[in-house]
Scaffold this active site. Structure first.
Site, PDB file in Angstrom:
ATOM      1  N   ASN A 118       0.835  -1.199   0.000  1.00 54.90           N
ATOM      2  CA  ASN A 118       0.000   0.000   0.000  1.00 54.90           C
ATOM      3  C   ASN A 118       0.868   1.247   0.000  1.00 54.90           C
ATOM      4  O   ASN A 118       1.973   1.252   0.533  1.00 54.90           O
ATOM      5  CB  ASN A 118      -0.961  -0.011   1.199  1.00 54.90           C
ATOM      6  CG  ASN A 118      -0.369   0.652   2.421  1.00 54.90           C
ATOM      7  OD1 ASN A 118      -0.438   1.881   2.560  1.00 54.90           O
ATOM      8  ND2 ASN A 118       0.264  -0.125   3.289  1.00 54.90           N
ATOM      9  N   PHE A 122      -1.664   8.237   4.293  1.00 56.70           N
ATOM     10  CA  PHE A 122      -2.449   8.876   5.367  1.00 56.70           C
ATOM     11  C   PHE A 122      -3.678   9.615   4.840  1.00 56.70           C
ATOM     12  O   PHE A 122      -3.886  10.797   5.126  1.00 56.70           O
ATOM     13  CB  PHE A 122      -1.595   9.870   6.169  1.00 56.70           C
ATOM     14  CG  PHE A 122      -0.497   9.270   6.983  1.00 56.70           C
ATOM     15  CD1 PHE A 122      -0.649   8.044   7.615  1.00 56.70           C
ATOM     16  CD2 PHE A 122       0.702   9.957   7.155  1.00 56.70           C
ATOM     17  CE1 PHE A 122       0.378   7.497   8.380  1.00 56.70           C
ATOM     18  CE2 PHE A 122       1.735   9.413   7.923  1.00 56.70           C
ATOM     19  CZ  PHE A 122       1.569   8.188   8.529  1.00 56.70           C
ATOM     20  N   SER A 187       5.989   5.166   8.430  1.00 56.22           N
ATOM     21  CA  SER A 187       5.279   4.866   7.191  1.00 56.22           C
ATOM     22  C   SER A 187       6.160   5.246   6.001  1.00 56.22           C
ATOM     23  O   SER A 187       6.744   6.325   5.976  1.00 56.22           O
ATOM     24  CB  SER A 187       3.970   5.655   7.124  1.00 56.22           C
ATOM     25  OG  SER A 187       3.487   5.610   5.794  1.00 56.22           O
ATOM     26  N   ASN A 189       5.088   5.966   3.118  1.00 60.23           N
ATOM     27  CA  ASN A 189       4.258   6.595   2.085  1.00 60.23           C
ATOM     28  C   ASN A 189       4.066   8.094   2.205  1.00 60.23           C
ATOM     29  O   ASN A 189       3.293   8.682   1.460  1.00 60.23           O
ATOM     30  CB  ASN A 189       2.900   5.893   2.043  1.00 60.23           C
ATOM     31  CG  ASN A 189       3.072   4.410   1.759  1.00 60.23           C
ATOM     32  OD1 ASN A 189       3.853   4.049   0.886  1.00 60.23           O
ATOM     33  ND2 ASN A 189       2.396   3.576   2.511  1.00 60.23           N
ATOM     34  N   THR A 190       4.721   8.723   3.174  1.00 61.90           N
ATOM     35  CA  THR A 190       4.756  10.184   3.252  1.00 61.90           C
ATOM     36  C   THR A 190       6.213  10.569   3.024  1.00 61.90           C
ATOM     37  O   THR A 190       7.089  10.061   3.733  1.00 61.90           O
ATOM     38  CB  THR A 190       4.268  10.675   4.632  1.00 61.90           C
ATOM     39  OG1 THR A 190       2.892  10.325   4.772  1.00 61.90           O
ATOM     40  CG2 THR A 190       4.419  12.177   4.781  1.00 61.90           C
ATOM     41  N   LYS A 223       6.190   3.756  16.750  1.00 65.19           N
ATOM     42  CA  LYS A 223       6.117   2.641  15.797  1.00 65.19           C
ATOM     43  C   LYS A 223       7.305   2.708  14.848  1.00 65.19           C
ATOM     44  O   LYS A 223       7.561   3.743  14.242  1.00 65.19           O
ATOM     45  CB  LYS A 223       4.808   2.716  15.006  1.00 65.19           C
ATOM     46  CG  LYS A 223       4.592   1.503  14.103  1.00 65.19           C
ATOM     47  CD  LYS A 223       3.160   1.424  13.641  1.00 65.19           C
ATOM     48  CE  LYS A 223       2.919   0.230  12.745  1.00 65.19           C
ATOM     49  NZ  LYS A 223       1.537   0.143  12.296  1.00 65.19           N
ATOM     50  N   ASN A 252       6.117  -1.488  11.287  1.00 61.71           N
ATOM     51  CA  ASN A 252       5.326  -0.995  10.157  1.00 61.71           C
ATOM     52  C   ASN A 252       5.621  -1.876   8.924  1.00 61.71           C
ATOM     53  O   ASN A 252       6.267  -2.913   9.041  1.00 61.71           O
ATOM     54  CB  ASN A 252       5.708   0.476   9.896  1.00 61.71           C
ATOM     55  CG  ASN A 252       4.511   1.276   9.395  1.00 61.71           C
ATOM     56  OD1 ASN A 252       3.780   0.814   8.506  1.00 61.71           O
ATOM     57  ND2 ASN A 252       4.283   2.445   9.961  1.00 61.71           N
TER      58      ASN A 252
HETATM   59  C1  LIG Z   1      -3.571  -0.483   3.654  1.00 59.46           C
HETATM   60  C2  LIG Z   1      -2.706  -0.298   4.863  1.00 59.46           C
HETATM   61  C3  LIG Z   1      -2.703   0.936   5.520  1.00 59.46           C
HETATM   62  C4  LIG Z   1      -1.886   1.128   6.636  1.00 59.46           C
HETATM   63  N1  LIG Z   1      -1.921   2.340   7.273  1.00 59.46           N
HETATM   64  C5  LIG Z   1      -1.149   2.520   8.384  1.00 59.46           C
HETATM   65  C6  LIG Z   1      -1.178   3.750   9.088  1.00 59.46           C
HETATM   66  O1  LIG Z   1      -1.932   4.672   8.759  1.00 59.46           O
HETATM   67  N2  LIG Z   1      -0.352   3.892  10.157  1.00 59.46           N
HETATM   68  C7  LIG Z   1       0.494   2.885  10.572  1.00 59.46           C
HETATM   69  O2  LIG Z   1       1.249   3.054  11.535  1.00 59.46           O
HETATM   70  N3  LIG Z   1       0.515   1.694   9.926  1.00 59.46           N
HETATM   71  C8  LIG Z   1      -0.284   1.495   8.864  1.00 59.46           C
HETATM   72  N4  LIG Z   1      -0.252   0.283   8.221  1.00 59.46           N
HETATM   73  C9  LIG Z   1       0.663  -0.776   8.710  1.00 59.46           C
HETATM   74  C10 LIG Z   1      -0.029  -1.779   9.637  1.00 59.46           C
HETATM   75  O3  LIG Z   1      -0.528  -1.149  10.790  1.00 59.46           O
HETATM   76  C11 LIG Z   1       0.959  -2.883  10.056  1.00 59.46           C
HETATM   77  O4  LIG Z   1       2.018  -2.316  10.791  1.00 59.46           O
HETATM   78  C12 LIG Z   1       1.550  -3.627   8.857  1.00 59.46           C
HETATM   79  O5  LIG Z   1       0.584  -3.798   7.853  1.00 59.46           O
HETATM   80  C13 LIG Z   1       2.103  -4.981   9.237  1.00 59.46           C
HETATM   81  O6  LIG Z   1       1.106  -5.810   9.773  1.00 59.46           O
HETATM   82  P1  LIG Z   1       0.324  -6.929   8.904  1.00 59.46           P
HETATM   83  O7  LIG Z   1       1.383  -7.763   8.230  1.00 59.46           O
HETATM   84  O8  LIG Z   1      -0.490  -7.689   9.908  1.00 59.46           O
HETATM   85  O9  LIG Z   1      -0.515  -6.204   7.940  1.00 59.46           O
HETATM   86  C14 LIG Z   1      -1.061   0.065   7.109  1.00 59.46           C
HETATM   87  C15 LIG Z   1      -1.093  -1.175   6.450  1.00 59.46           C
HETATM   88  C16 LIG Z   1      -1.900  -1.372   5.359  1.00 59.46           C
HETATM   89  C17 LIG Z   1      -1.896  -2.726   4.667  1.00 59.46           C
END
Ligand SMILES: Cc1cc2nc3c(=O)[nH]c(=O)nc-3n(C[C@H](O)[C@H](O)[C@H](O)COP(=O)(O)O)c2cc1C
Length: 366
Positions: A118, A122, A187, A189-190, A223, A252
């Site tokens: 992804n 934000f 993140s 993505n910023t 995080k 993350n």
């Molecule tokens: C679509 C998407 C959006 C996410 N948005 C955020 C976010 O806004 N802030 C954040 O700290 N992590 C964000 N994450 C990361 C998740 O909180 C998590 O740390 C990461 O996906 C790893 O866990 P998982 O393998 O169970 O998905 C996002 C993940 C995904 C897939």
């Protein structure tokens, strides 16, 4: 239920665009969450047993399995997560300025690796709108019994030098509405956000938050990215005492990609953004082991990254996590996942002869 989801529901859902189905699902969950009777019906199917509670940061978690940040970015379905078996949620990421995020498409499935990429960036209505929504939910009595956290990000338009102010503005308005906060400086993505993991930049952000965070103080966690070196992680740990970091959320998404000869996967892995799901599991566990080792178990860790089963959650807990979270697992395994993991963890505790989950934290070998 898991079989039913994987073999019948998931194939139908996966014919649709990844973000479109996410939005539709969230709208449906949001609507459901406004009807107590429907929440009760869901809870009777998916609610987790209350035999695996955890106390941490002075908060009572009915079970250790949380919803990771990014799923409920708009705080649109808060009461539903308890009905789906979760023991806590992390809402957001929320930024001070409302912002649309990156242009679509910005969410991709790598199905054969059970991963997501992804680059949402934000997308959220801003801290003031989220605060208003949460205030309304509480006034209506639609508030879960488990702890609620909020993930804080930096607004895209705010330059890095003004990051501390930006985080502090969000923190100030959201402070009354959550039990704990997570400073997201990881993140991918910023643009340049991850530079804020640098010790002096992070120090400035945490100092600004802790100035607001008074009487009673609420836990503020950081995080981290799975792509940080151990040395960079250690620099963050240097701030634990001086800035009262309550814990680390590890991790993350990653900007790395697994090696593959599958041309379809190669095509998806060429998309910029953060990778989550199965390929992240081992690295995030490795980071947890390192954090646990360095802090000698004195600093709570929330383990996240590639949790799809109770065994995956157990791996994170025995590496040093006191709580776990998941996002991608829910997409691939369906709504019974939290309950299945809680049941599996309870079984593991019984097999190991342990009474409480906290006795399992950090007992694994790196
Ligand atoms: C679509 C998407 C959006 C996410 N948005 C955020 C976010 O806004 N802030 C954040 O700290 N992590 C964000 N994450 C990361 C998740 O909180 C998590 O740390 C990461 O996906 C790893 O866990 P998982 O393998 O169970 O998905 C996002 C993940 C995904 C897939």
């Amino acid at each position: 239920m898991s079989w039913f989801y994987r073999n019948l529901i998931r194939p139908a859902l996966f014919t649709q665009d990844s973000e479109a189905i996410h939005d539709r699902t969230m709208r449906m969950l949001g609507w459901t969450s406004r009807h107590e009777i429907l929440c009760d019906a869901l809870a009777s199917l998916f609610g987790a047993p209350r035999n695996c509670g955890v106390e941490l940061f002075g908060l009572k978690f009915p079970n250790p399995v949380g919803l990771a940040a990014g799923m409920d970015k708009h705080a649109s379905a808060l009461p539903i997560w308890e009905a789906l078996g979760f023991g806590f949620v992390e809402l957001g990421g929320v930024t001070w300025q409302p912002q649309p995020g990156n242009p679509a498409p910005r969410m991709f499935r790598a199905v054969s690796d059970e991963a997501l990429i992804n680059r949402m960036g934000f997308n959220n209505p801003g801290a003031e709108a989220i605060a208003a929504k949460l205030g309304e939910g509480r006034a209506l009595g639609r508030w879960p019994k488990h702890p609620v956290g909020i993930n804080l990000g930096k607004s895209k338009v705010t330059p890095l030098e003004k990051a501390a102010e930006d985080y502090a503005s969000s923190f100030r308005v959201l402070w009354p509405h959550a039990d704990f906060f997570v400073v997201n400086v990881s993140s991918p993505n910023t643009p340049n956000l991850r530079q804020l993991q640098d010790k002096s930049a992070l120090d400035e952000i945490l100092a600004a938050l802790q100035q607001i965070n008074q009487q009673p103080t609420k836990p503020v966690l950081v995080k981290v990215a799975p792509d940080l070196s151990f040395e960079a992680l250690d620099e963050i740990l240097d701030l634990v005492d001086s800035r009262q970091i309550a814990g680390i959320v590890a991790t993350n998404t990653t900007i790395t990609r697994p090696e593959t000869n599958d041309s379809r996967l190669q095509h998806i892995y060429a998309e910029p953004g953060g990778l989550s799901g199965r390929p992240l599991r081992a690295r995030s566990t490795e980071i947890i082991h390192h954090l646990r080792r360095q802090t000698k178990g004195t600093l709570p860790i929330i383990g996240v990254g590639g949790i799809f089963t109770a065994d995956d959650a157990w791996e994170k807990i025995t590496a040093g996590a006191s709580l776990v979270q998941l996002y991608t697992g829910l997409v691939y395994e369906g709504p019974s996942l939290a309950k299945e993991i809680v049941n599996g963890l309870r079984r593991r505790l019984n097999e190991t002869g342990l009474r409480e989950l906290k006795q399992a934290v950090g007992i694994g070998k790196a």
